[in-house]
Design an enzyme around this catalytic site. Structure first.
Site, PDB file in Angstrom:
ATOM      1  N   CYS A  12      68.147 -21.808  45.296  1.00 53.49           N
ATOM      2  CA  CYS A  12      67.183 -22.835  44.907  1.00 53.49           C
ATOM      3  C   CYS A  12      65.849 -22.711  45.629  1.00 53.49           C
ATOM      4  O   CYS A  12      64.910 -23.443  45.309  1.00 53.49           O
ATOM      5  CB  CYS A  12      67.790 -24.223  45.119  1.00 53.49           C
ATOM      6  SG  CYS A  12      69.070 -24.628  43.910  1.00 53.49           S
ATOM      7  N   ASP A  46      69.232 -35.302  37.009  1.00 52.71           N
ATOM      8  CA  ASP A  46      69.925 -34.029  37.192  1.00 52.71           C
ATOM      9  C   ASP A  46      70.365 -33.384  35.893  1.00 52.71           C
ATOM     10  O   ASP A  46      70.511 -32.163  35.823  1.00 52.71           O
ATOM     11  CB  ASP A  46      71.154 -34.244  38.096  1.00 52.71           C
ATOM     12  CG  ASP A  46      70.752 -34.731  39.476  1.00 52.71           C
ATOM     13  OD1 ASP A  46      70.004 -34.015  40.148  1.00 52.71           O
ATOM     14  OD2 ASP A  46      71.164 -35.835  39.864  1.00 52.71           O
ATOM     15  N   ASP A  63      71.403 -24.063  35.048  1.00 55.01           N
ATOM     16  CA  ASP A  63      70.808 -23.654  36.312  1.00 55.01           C
ATOM     17  C   ASP A  63      71.111 -22.180  36.547  1.00 55.01           C
ATOM     18  O   ASP A  63      72.236 -21.736  36.311  1.00 55.01           O
ATOM     19  CB  ASP A  63      71.363 -24.491  37.469  1.00 55.01           C
ATOM     20  CG  ASP A  63      70.357 -24.647  38.603  1.00 55.01           C
ATOM     21  OD1 ASP A  63      69.804 -23.619  39.032  1.00 55.01           O
ATOM     22  OD2 ASP A  63      70.139 -25.783  39.046  1.00 55.01           O
ATOM     23  N   ASP A  86      75.303 -30.725  38.739  1.00 51.03           N
ATOM     24  CA  ASP A  86      74.528 -31.750  38.031  1.00 51.03           C
ATOM     25  C   ASP A  86      75.425 -32.667  37.201  1.00 51.03           C
ATOM     26  O   ASP A  86      75.130 -33.859  37.053  1.00 51.03           O
ATOM     27  CB  ASP A  86      73.498 -31.093  37.114  1.00 51.03           C
ATOM     28  CG  ASP A  86      72.378 -30.410  37.877  1.00 51.03           C
ATOM     29  OD1 ASP A  86      72.145 -30.777  39.036  1.00 51.03           O
ATOM     30  OD2 ASP A  86      71.739 -29.506  37.306  1.00 51.03           O
ATOM     31  N   HIS A 134      74.900 -15.468  27.491  1.00 50.59           N
ATOM     32  CA  HIS A 134      73.805 -14.609  27.026  1.00 50.59           C
ATOM     33  C   HIS A 134      73.335 -13.747  28.183  1.00 50.59           C
ATOM     34  O   HIS A 134      73.267 -14.203  29.328  1.00 50.59           O
ATOM     35  CB  HIS A 134      72.648 -15.463  26.506  1.00 50.59           C
ATOM     36  CG  HIS A 134      71.521 -14.662  25.930  1.00 50.59           C
ATOM     37  ND1 HIS A 134      71.644 -13.943  24.759  1.00 50.59           N
ATOM     38  CD2 HIS A 134      70.262 -14.441  26.366  1.00 50.59           C
ATOM     39  CE1 HIS A 134      70.500 -13.319  24.498  1.00 50.59           C
ATOM     40  NE2 HIS A 134      69.640 -13.618  25.460  1.00 50.59           N
ATOM     41  N   SER A 135      73.012 -12.496  27.896  1.00 46.82           N
ATOM     42  CA  SER A 135      72.552 -11.566  28.933  1.00 46.82           C
ATOM     43  C   SER A 135      71.324 -10.817  28.450  1.00 46.82           C
ATOM     44  O   SER A 135      71.156 -10.588  27.250  1.00 46.82           O
ATOM     45  CB  SER A 135      73.659 -10.571  29.295  1.00 46.82           C
ATOM     46  OG  SER A 135      73.996  -9.773  28.168  1.00 46.82           O
ATOM     47  N   ASP A 221      72.192 -34.820  43.216  1.00 44.79           N
ATOM     48  CA  ASP A 221      72.611 -33.755  44.127  1.00 44.79           C
ATOM     49  C   ASP A 221      71.375 -33.164  44.788  1.00 44.79           C
ATOM     50  O   ASP A 221      70.297 -33.112  44.203  1.00 44.79           O
ATOM     51  CB  ASP A 221      73.467 -32.683  43.437  1.00 44.79           C
ATOM     52  CG  ASP A 221      72.740 -31.931  42.339  1.00 44.79           C
ATOM     53  OD1 ASP A 221      71.767 -32.461  41.784  1.00 44.79           O
ATOM     54  OD2 ASP A 221      73.151 -30.805  42.022  1.00 44.79           O
TER      55      ASP A 221
END
Length: 362
Positions: A12, A46, A63, A86, A134-135, A221
């Protein structure tokens, strides 16, 4: 053979700063109000909450970020725990998750396999189902989840609703940004890294299950915007609109006023054991920590607070704990129940009626 640099600094700490996000989001066009959208992005909450029936709503979040540790498997676990957090912060339970993957296809795919294995195991521990994802081929590694959860619309927890007199409960120690910064330059001892990793891979599911049995006025959070940043949102320190309403007509986005402040007691704030050394002696601080400090400005007053303690409270957390505002009369009981889980939690302060002011003292 190409030298692979897996951990360049992430988690983060890689988030855009709050000032940048505020400027961008404020320029988005107004949306048509949907009475079933109970929580949207206008509250800085969140996750989003959308009602699908009288007693059921879905909670949606996503995230992802670059690695903050060298071990791909642990990175996958941390990223997954962070993404699902979240849902628990809103009072829901995750049910499905989708992988989000950015990976250089020229690298050893076993690395990617270990990342996704770590993530999948945390999704399973949460009781959710991993359903795909997904990539894309990218120059750097990034990983995370898009998560959907379920919740009763009558029991949504938001990051607004705290009341003067509430006690502030934090369920995990602070300092992941500082420790991981030290770890990235190989200056953190193994015990310090193990301590931080153990915290980051611990699901907030268990603390959330305890909180669900008690009255909680507000919950969030603690992640990239730091304890003080997320607390300022909880206190309504910027005029905002609420995305949740229990009005009979289901109306949302009613203006709310939150004339609140807080007192934080530094002696009660849990933190990793070597944070003070990393800050005072080695000056391992993060750029996002400084952005958090600048963003809050004079909303925070420090009284008898050392520099390392200030940095701790501005430090961006990865997979941090839950911060809950609970009524004073039950706060000690809630703390005792969460401590039974073996979590290093603490009551770190209280909500006050001093408007737009967070006092940090010893």
């Amino acid at each position: 053979m190409e030298q692979i640099e897996f951990c360049k600094g992430g988690g983060c700490t890689a988030k855009l700063g709050p000032d940048i996000l505020d400027r961008v989001l404020s320029r988005l066009p107004a949306q048509k109000k949907d009475p079933d959208l109970l929580v949207g992005f206008d509250t800085n909450d969140d996750a989003a909450v959308y009602r699908v029936s009288g007693d059921r709503a879905i909670v949606q979040t996503l995230d992802f970020f670059p690695p903050m540790v060298d071990d791909p498997y642990l990175f996958g676990q941390i990223a997954a725990a962070n993404a699902m957090s979240d849902i628990w912060a809103m009072g829901g339970r995750p049910v499905t998750a989708l992988n989000i993957v950015c990976f250089p296809q020229s690298w050893d795919l076993n690395i990617l396999g270990r990342i996704m294995q770590g993530g999948a195991e945390k999704v399973a521990e949460a009781g959710a189902s991993l359903c795909g994802g997904h990539s894309i081929n990218d120059n750097d590694v990034k990983y995370g989840l898009s998560v959907t959860g379920l919740i009763d619309p009558a029991h949504v927890l938001t990051n607004v609703g705290a009341r003067a007199g509430d006690r502030l409960l934090l369920t995990k120690p602070l300092g992941t940004g500082i420790v991981c910064t030290a770890g990235r330059v190989k200056a953190a001892d193994p015990a310090s890294m193990d301590e931080a990793v153990r915290s980051m891979t611990t699901l907030n599911k268990y603390a959330a299950e305890v909180l669900s049995r008690y009255e909680v006025h507000a919950c969030t959070d603690v992640t990239g915007f730091s304890l003080l940043g997320h607390l300022s949102e909880m206190l309504g320190m910027k005029r905002r609109t609420s995305g949740f309403s229990d009005a009979a007509d289901g109306s949302a986005d009613q203006p709310v006023s939150s004339p609140l402040g807080a007192v934080i007691h530094t002696s009660a704030v849990p933190h990793f054991r070597r944070v003070r050394t990393f800050v005072e002696e080695d000056f391992f601080i993060t750029a996002n920590g400084q952005r958090n400090r600048n963003h809050l400005g004079d909303l925070v007053e420090f009284q008898n607070t050392a520099f390392w303690q200030q940095e701790l409270l501005f430090d961006p957390q990865t997979s941090g704990g839950l911060l809950a505002a609970v009524p004073n009369e039950i706060a000690d009981e809630v703390l005792t129940e969460i401590k039974k889980l073996g979590l290093p939690c603490s009551l770190i302060g209280e909500v006050t009626d001093k408007v737009d002011h967070i006092l940090v003292t010893d």
